[in-house]
Design a protein around this motif. Structure first.
Motif, PDB file in Angstrom:
ATOM      1  N   TYR A 454       0.835  -1.214   0.000  1.00 13.90           N
ATOM      2  CA  TYR A 454       0.000   0.000   0.000  1.00 13.90           C
ATOM      3  C   TYR A 454       0.869   1.264   0.000  1.00 13.90           C
ATOM      4  CZ  TYR A 454      -2.951   3.714   1.923  1.00 13.90           C
ATOM      5  OH  TYR A 454      -3.583   4.908   2.146  1.00 13.90           O
ATOM      6  N   ASN A 455       1.868   1.288   0.876  1.00 19.74           N
ATOM      7  CA  ASN A 455       2.767   2.452   0.920  1.00 19.74           C
ATOM      8  C   ASN A 455       3.500   2.628  -0.405  1.00 19.74           C
ATOM      9  OD1 ASN A 455       2.043   2.867   3.585  1.00 19.74           O
ATOM     10  ND2 ASN A 455       3.761   1.707   4.409  1.00 19.74           N
ATOM     11  N   MET A 456       3.944   1.507  -0.986  1.00 20.26           N
ATOM     12  CA  MET A 456       4.617   1.573  -2.278  1.00 20.26           C
ATOM     13  C   MET A 456       3.673   2.100  -3.352  1.00 20.26           C
ATOM     14  SD  MET A 456       4.688  -0.145  -5.404  1.00 20.26           S
ATOM     15  CE  MET A 456       3.902  -1.683  -4.988  1.00 20.26           C
ATOM     16  N   ALA A 457       2.406   1.643  -3.324  1.00 23.79           N
ATOM     17  CA  ALA A 457       1.429   2.078  -4.324  1.00 23.79           C
ATOM     18  C   ALA A 457       1.221   3.593  -4.274  1.00 23.79           C
ATOM     19  CB  ALA A 457       0.106   1.349  -4.098  1.00 23.79           C
ATOM     20  N   LEU A 458       1.135   4.132  -3.065  1.00 24.90           N
ATOM     21  CA  LEU A 458       0.957   5.591  -2.938  1.00 24.90           C
ATOM     22  C   LEU A 458       2.183   6.338  -3.461  1.00 24.90           C
ATOM     23  CD1 LEU A 458      -0.816   6.031   0.519  1.00 24.90           C
ATOM     24  CD2 LEU A 458      -1.801   5.669  -1.736  1.00 24.90           C
ATOM     25  N   GLU A 459       3.375   5.808  -3.153  1.00 22.58           N
ATOM     26  CA  GLU A 459       4.601   6.451  -3.651  1.00 22.58           C
ATOM     27  C   GLU A 459       4.640   6.429  -5.173  1.00 22.58           C
ATOM     28  OE1 GLU A 459       7.760   4.316  -1.843  1.00 22.58           O
ATOM     29  OE2 GLU A 459       7.347   5.045   0.196  1.00 22.58           O
ATOM     30  N   GLU A 460       4.290   5.277  -5.763  1.00 20.71           N
ATOM     31  CA  GLU A 460       4.322   5.164  -7.222  1.00 20.71           C
ATOM     32  C   GLU A 460       3.237   6.030  -7.870  1.00 20.71           C
ATOM     33  OE1 GLU A 460       6.618   3.639  -9.301  1.00 20.71           O
ATOM     34  OE2 GLU A 460       7.564   3.794  -7.338  1.00 20.71           O
ATOM     35  N   LEU A 461       2.092   6.129  -7.218  1.00 19.07           N
ATOM     36  CA  LEU A 461       1.034   6.988  -7.754  1.00 19.07           C
ATOM     37  C   LEU A 461       1.477   8.443  -7.740  1.00 19.07           C
ATOM     38  CD1 LEU A 461      -1.795   7.352  -8.842  1.00 19.07           C
ATOM     39  CD2 LEU A 461      -2.669   7.340  -6.490  1.00 19.07           C
ATOM     40  N   GLU A 462       2.142   8.841  -6.665  1.00 14.10           N
ATOM     41  CA  GLU A 462       2.660  10.216  -6.585  1.00 14.10           C
ATOM     42  C   GLU A 462       3.700  10.473  -7.674  1.00 14.10           C
ATOM     43  OE1 GLU A 462       4.932  13.048  -3.282  1.00 14.10           O
ATOM     44  OE2 GLU A 462       3.801  11.276  -2.626  1.00 14.10           O
ATOM     45  N   ALA A 463       4.607   9.497  -7.872  1.00 11.80           N
ATOM     46  CA  ALA A 463       5.614   9.647  -8.929  1.00 11.80           C
ATOM     47  C   ALA A 463       4.947   9.666 -10.300  1.00 11.80           C
ATOM     48  CB  ALA A 463       6.625   8.511  -8.844  1.00 11.80           C
ATOM     49  N   PHE A 464       3.912   8.844 -10.482  1.00 16.86           N
ATOM     50  CA  PHE A 464       3.195   8.808 -11.760  1.00 16.86           C
ATOM     51  C   PHE A 464       2.546  10.164 -12.060  1.00 16.86           C
ATOM     52  CE2 PHE A 464      -0.923   8.167 -13.873  1.00 16.86           C
ATOM     53  CZ  PHE A 464      -0.496   7.652 -15.084  1.00 16.86           C
ATOM     54  N   LEU A 465       1.978  10.783 -11.036  1.00 16.38           N
ATOM     55  CA  LEU A 465       1.366  12.105 -11.238  1.00 16.38           C
ATOM     56  C   LEU A 465       2.412  13.129 -11.673  1.00 16.38           C
ATOM     57  CD1 LEU A 465      -1.049  12.159  -8.165  1.00 16.38           C
ATOM     58  CD2 LEU A 465      -1.695  12.013 -10.566  1.00 16.38           C
ATOM     59  N   GLY A 466       3.627  12.995 -11.130  1.00 12.14           N
ATOM     60  CA  GLY A 466       4.705  13.885 -11.568  1.00 12.14           C
ATOM     61  C   GLY A 466       5.024  13.681 -13.037  1.00 12.14           C
ATOM     62  N   ARG A 467       5.094  12.416 -13.482  1.00  9.53           N
ATOM     63  CA  ARG A 467       5.368  12.145 -14.906  1.00  9.53           C
ATOM     64  C   ARG A 467       4.190  12.584 -15.776  1.00  9.53           C
ATOM     65  NH1 ARG A 467       7.276   7.459 -12.390  1.00  9.53           N
ATOM     66  NH2 ARG A 467       5.456   6.240 -13.018  1.00  9.53           N
ATOM     67  N   LEU A 468       2.973  12.466 -15.233  1.00  7.78           N
ATOM     68  CA  LEU A 468       1.794  12.912 -15.974  1.00  7.78           C
ATOM     69  C   LEU A 468       1.840  14.426 -16.197  1.00  7.78           C
ATOM     70  CD1 LEU A 468      -0.988  12.327 -17.191  1.00  7.78           C
ATOM     71  CD2 LEU A 468      -1.968  12.512 -14.900  1.00  7.78           C
ATOM     72  N   ARG A 469       2.272  15.169 -15.175  1.00  9.90           N
ATOM     73  CA  ARG A 469       2.408  16.626 -15.341  1.00  9.90           C
ATOM     74  C   ARG A 469       3.457  16.950 -16.414  1.00  9.90           C
ATOM     75  NH1 ARG A 469       2.148  16.358  -9.777  1.00  9.90           N
ATOM     76  NH2 ARG A 469       4.399  16.710  -9.547  1.00  9.90           N
ATOM     77  N   GLU A 470       4.558  16.201 -16.394  1.00  9.79           N
ATOM     78  CA  GLU A 470       5.582  16.424 -17.418  1.00  9.79           C
ATOM     79  C   GLU A 470       5.030  16.146 -18.811  1.00  9.79           C
ATOM     80  OE1 GLU A 470       8.763  13.895 -16.286  1.00  9.79           O
ATOM     81  OE2 GLU A 470       9.293  15.033 -14.479  1.00  9.79           O
ATOM     82  N   ALA A 471       4.198  15.095 -18.933  1.00 11.02           N
ATOM     83  CA  ALA A 471       3.583  14.789 -20.225  1.00 11.02           C
ATOM     84  C   ALA A 471       2.639  15.906 -20.654  1.00 11.02           C
ATOM     85  CB  ALA A 471       2.837  13.460 -20.136  1.00 11.02           C
ATOM     86  N   LEU A 472       1.887  16.466 -19.707  1.00 15.53           N
ATOM     87  CA  LEU A 472       0.999  17.594 -20.029  1.00 15.53           C
ATOM     88  C   LEU A 472       1.796  18.796 -20.519  1.00 15.53           C
ATOM     89  CD1 LEU A 472      -1.525  17.428 -17.033  1.00 15.53           C
ATOM     90  CD2 LEU A 472      -2.016  16.925 -19.426  1.00 15.53           C
ATOM     91  N   VAL A 473       2.911  19.062 -19.851  1.00 11.73           N
ATOM     92  CA  VAL A 473       3.763  20.186 -20.275  1.00 11.73           C
ATOM     93  C   VAL A 473       4.307  19.940 -21.678  1.00 11.73           C
ATOM     94  CG1 VAL A 473       5.920  21.390 -19.793  1.00 11.73           C
ATOM     95  CG2 VAL A 473       4.372  20.826 -17.918  1.00 11.73           C
ATOM     96  N   ALA A 526       0.297  16.310  -4.694  1.00 14.02           N
ATOM     97  CA  ALA A 526       0.603  15.916  -6.072  1.00 14.02           C
ATOM     98  C   ALA A 526      -0.652  15.975  -6.942  1.00 14.02           C
ATOM     99  CB  ALA A 526       1.204  14.514  -6.087  1.00 14.02           C
ATOM    100  N   LEU A 527      -1.790  15.524  -6.399  1.00  9.84           N
ATOM    101  CA  LEU A 527      -3.054  15.615  -7.136  1.00  9.84           C
ATOM    102  C   LEU A 527      -3.434  17.074  -7.400  1.00  9.84           C
ATOM    103  CD1 LEU A 527      -4.988  12.853  -5.167  1.00  9.84           C
ATOM    104  CD2 LEU A 527      -4.452  12.757  -7.606  1.00  9.84           C
ATOM    105  N   ASP A 528      -3.216  17.925  -6.385  1.00  8.57           N
ATOM    106  CA  ASP A 528      -3.518  19.354  -6.555  1.00  8.57           C
ATOM    107  C   ASP A 528      -2.620  19.974  -7.623  1.00  8.57           C
ATOM    108  OD1 ASP A 528      -5.446  19.162  -4.649  1.00  8.57           O
ATOM    109  OD2 ASP A 528      -4.225  19.979  -3.018  1.00  8.57           O
ATOM    110  N   ARG A 529      -1.329  19.577  -7.624  1.00  6.77           N
ATOM    111  CA  ARG A 529      -0.411  20.128  -8.629  1.00  6.77           C
ATOM    112  C   ARG A 529      -0.806  19.696 -10.042  1.00  6.77           C
ATOM    113  NH1 ARG A 529       3.442  18.901  -4.574  1.00  6.77           N
ATOM    114  NH2 ARG A 529       3.964  16.916  -5.571  1.00  6.77           N
TER     115      ARG A 529
END
Length: 743
Positions: A454-473, A526-529
């Motif tokens: 569960y802790n790993m999943a949250l960390e990976e989801l947070e990292a994924f959101l960062g990559r998603l923002r980079e893709a949006l940019v 991360a979701l807010d960003r």
């Protein structure tokens, strides 16, 4: 000479006591005169009693004297007999002294007698000694024919003969002769080794033999027990221990049995570390161990003595061998499926009714006292390895999902919609399903592993959101180069906002404990960003469409009544319709931010120093135009669902009041009210607005700016800045001649 009173003080004392007692009695009896008449009777009675006592005393003394006389006579007789015995002993002593020389001959006879006894013993065993080698050959034939009990009986007889001879030599200190005896009986070693080899081969095949032909196995156990009894007897006597003793064959029995079990299942070729291969290996182990323990419990137990505890020994052997085997497997670089299989097998399958808890094995088989198959430290280490592997898998999967999503943004068709018409994509469903599946799979092992995943999943989801923002940019940069690519840029940005909402609402369901489903602060941020980045790209797109219109104001043409703001309203309305394809919380946010953007762009355009009112009439036209534009824009946003209290266009109405003021001398008071309402306005903003009026003198300007300096403003926490985002063009410097002074 001493008086009788001095010799017998006790008699005198007794007489006095008697007299005193008599006087006391007489005074009591004859106290009354009438009792004196019976004095004669009393005297007669006491006289009779005294006569009786005296006669008894005389009788006692007479018998005592007779006893003393008899005793003296016996002592006299005993003294005479003792004297006679002493005389006889003296005579015997002299007789023995006279016979001492004759005893020397008896000693020699005793030695000859002992030698005769030894020779007689040797003569008795000579036939056995001469037949030793013949017995060796016969015993060897018996062993080859697997007549083990007969062979062992002859072997024991030969060993007993050898050991008896060695013991006799040991007792007489003839150690030098022992080597000759050992050499003569040298064949015993070969026979022992041959018998032992057959026994251990039988023990090694015991699980098969007890099913097919238990007689051979029972024979081996009987021989081992015979040898154990011989060992115990020799160890208890502890006078002489023959060579090769103790044999310790019972311990060897255990060792061979354990080695057989271990070699049959746990020393094979390298185990396949991949998931399917390891699953087959563990399934085979499970089947074989249960089957063999059934054989031990139902058959082998009946073939050995109870004190062997054979079922407990075999159970412990399997347990310890499995423990070592799992440790060996875990040293390999295993994939996540293999790690999961090992954890599940060790923590759940091993103790389940399918294996060690099988109904056919209970209650005799009990592994609870043997400790865990995997230590807590090893379980923790394996869980961490598993989480690392799952993390790598999740990372690859999420990256592929993002790549597919990025390609979809450039499709020639709009994104899919839900049943309410909101844009969306499969991204949140895929991501959440993948994370949830991994968490649910981990819950099948332990709660600690589930928490780790569960802790790993949250960390990976947070990292994924960062990559998603980079893709949006990245997508935004591609769109800036060519606004026709992607074709449905705005629609996919709106879909991403809905996806972000879906992720935000679903992430709490990942938590294993329904009572503690709080989203971590870092993930919430991360979701807010991500939401802010998508909103920012949408507002930038709106700004690109508004900027050409904003560049046309303020102007004389605009003052005269152009359709500039109507065109702005059309653009805003078009975007608002697009925004309606996003769910309400974000739609309201986009509408609010769009209104702020429109208000700030409108104000920025007014402050670009493009126009200065030349007359009071122009100021009136400007005031009318500002009123019409602000009203039109306000009504548009009210119609779209944004309340007037939430709009920033009120700043345009407030600014219009500064322009419409008839008397410039009252500007200080009006500006004070303006900066109180909008505390982020600066001196440059006010100075530019005063320039726009076109009728403000230097003195009034100085007075207004001085008043502002005397009333510095502090931004309230809930205040939404509007003027702080508007940059005022720098004042133009006066033209300077080369090498001259400024005009």
């Amino acid at each position: 000479a001493s008086s009788p009173d001095d010799e017998w003080p006790e008699a005198e004392k007794a007489e006095k006591l008697a007299r005193g007692a008599a006087l006391k009695w007489a005074s009591g009896v004859f106290y009354c005169p009438e009792k004196l008449e019976g004095l004669g009777q009393y005297r007669s009675r006491e006289t009779q009693r005294n006569s009786s006592i005296q006669s008894r005393l005389k009788s006692t003394v007479q018998s005592y004297l007779e006893g003393v006389s008899a005793g003296l006579e016996q002592l006299r007789s005993a003294a005479q007999e003792v004297q006679s015995v002493c005389q006889d002993l003296g005579a015997a002593r002299w007789a023995l002294l006279d016979s001492a020389d004759r005893f020397q001959g008896l000693q020699q006879m005793r030695a000859l007698m002992a030698e005769h006894v030894q020779l007689a013993s040797v003569v008795q065993v000579l036939p056995q000694l001469f037949s030793v080698h013949e017995v060796f050959s016969h015993t060897l034939q018996l062993l080859r024919g697997q007549h083990l009990l007969e062979a062992h009986a002859e072997l024991m007889m030969m060993e007993h003969l050898r050991d008896d001879i060695l013991s006799q030599l040991h007792l007489r200190g003839l150690s030098s002769a022992q080597a000759t005896v050992l050499s003569y009986f040298g064949g015993l070693q070969e026979l022992n080794e041959s018998l032992a080899k057959q026994l251990w081969d039988i023990v090694g095949s015991s699980l098969q033999l007890v099913r097919e032909d238990p007689v051979l196995f029972v024979t081996a156990v009987r021989i081992i027990e015979r040898e154990e009894k011989i060992d115990d007897t020799l160890l208890l006597e502890a006078t002489f221990l023959p060579p090769g003793r103790p044999k310790g064959w019972r311990q060897k029995f255990y060792h061979v049995l354990q080695e057989t079990i271990t070699g049959a299942h746990f020393r094979a070729a390298r185990v396949d570390a991949e998931g399917p291969g390891l699953a087959r290996h563990l399934a085979a182990l499970q089947k074989d161990i249960v089957s063999e323990l059934r054989v031990v419990k139902d058959l082998m137990v009946q073939c050995v003595p109870a004190h062997y505890n054979i079922l407990s020994v075999c159970t412990a052997t399997y347990h310890q061998a499995l423990t070592s085997h799992l440790q060996d497997i875990l040293r390999e670089d295993l994939d996540k499926q293999a790690l999961f299989l090992l954890l599940e097998w060790a923590l759940h399958v091993y103790h389940s009714p399918e294996m060690m808890g099988h109904p056919d094995l209970l209650p005799e088989v009990d592994v609870s006292a043997l400790g865990p198959l995997m230590s807590p430290e090893l379980v923790e280490l394996t869980e961490r390895k598993y989480v690392v592997k799952v993390k790598a898998s999740v990372l690859v999967w999420m990256q592929r999902t993002l790549e597919v999503e990025f390609k979809e943004w450039f499709r020639e068709e709009e994104p899919e919609t839900d049943h309410q018409g909101f844009f969306q994509s499969a991204l949140p469903v895929i991501v959440m399903q993948m994370l949830n599946e991994n968490i649910q799979v981990a819950s099948l092992i332990t709660d600690s592993l589930q928490q780790k995943v569960y802790n790993m999943a949250l960390e990976e989801l947070e990292a994924f959101l960062g990559r998603l923002r980079e893709a949006l940019v990245q997508c935004g940069k591609e769109h800036q180069k060519d606004r026709t690519i992607p074709k449905y840029y705005v629609s996919y940005l709106l879909a991403m906002l809905n996806n972000n909402l879906a992720l935000s609402s679903s992430v709490s369901s990942l938590h294993p404990d329904t009572a503690h489903r709080e989203v971590p602060t870092s993930l919430r941020a991360a979701l807010d960003r991500t939401q802010k980045k998508a909103c920012q790209l949408l507002l930038e797109e709106l700004l690109l469409d508004l900027q050409p219109l904003c560049l046309q104001l303020p102007s004389r043409k605009w003052l005269s009544g152009s359709q500039l703001v109507s065109s702005m309203c059309e653009v805003i309305d078009k975007y608002a319709k697009d925004f309606s394809r996003v769910k309400k919380p974000v739609f309201t946010l986009l509408l609010t931010e769009s209104e702020l953007l429109v208000a700030s762009q409108y104000l920025r355009a007014l402050m670009q120093k493009k126009m200065v009112c030349k007359s009071e009439e122009e100021r009136g036209q400007l005031c009318d135009r500002l009123l019409q534009d602000a009203t039109q824009l306000r009504e548009l946003f009210c119609g779209l669902g944004l309340d007037r209290s939430q709009q920033s266009l009120e700043a345009v109405f407030a600014l219009r009041e500064l322009i419409c003021l008839k008397d410039p001398a009252l500007l200080s008071l009006e500006v004070l009210g303006f900066i109180t309402k909008y505390p982020d306005v600066s001196d440059e903003h006010i100075s530019t607005l005063l320039d726009l009026r076109g009728d403000v003198s230097k003195e009034v300007r100085h007075m207004v700016l001085e008043m502002m300096a005397q009333h510095p403003q502090v931004l309230p926490e809930s205040y939404r800045p509007i003027f702080s985002t508007i940059l005022v063009p720098a004042p133009e410097l006066p033209f300077c001649l080369r090498k001259g002074k400024c005009a």
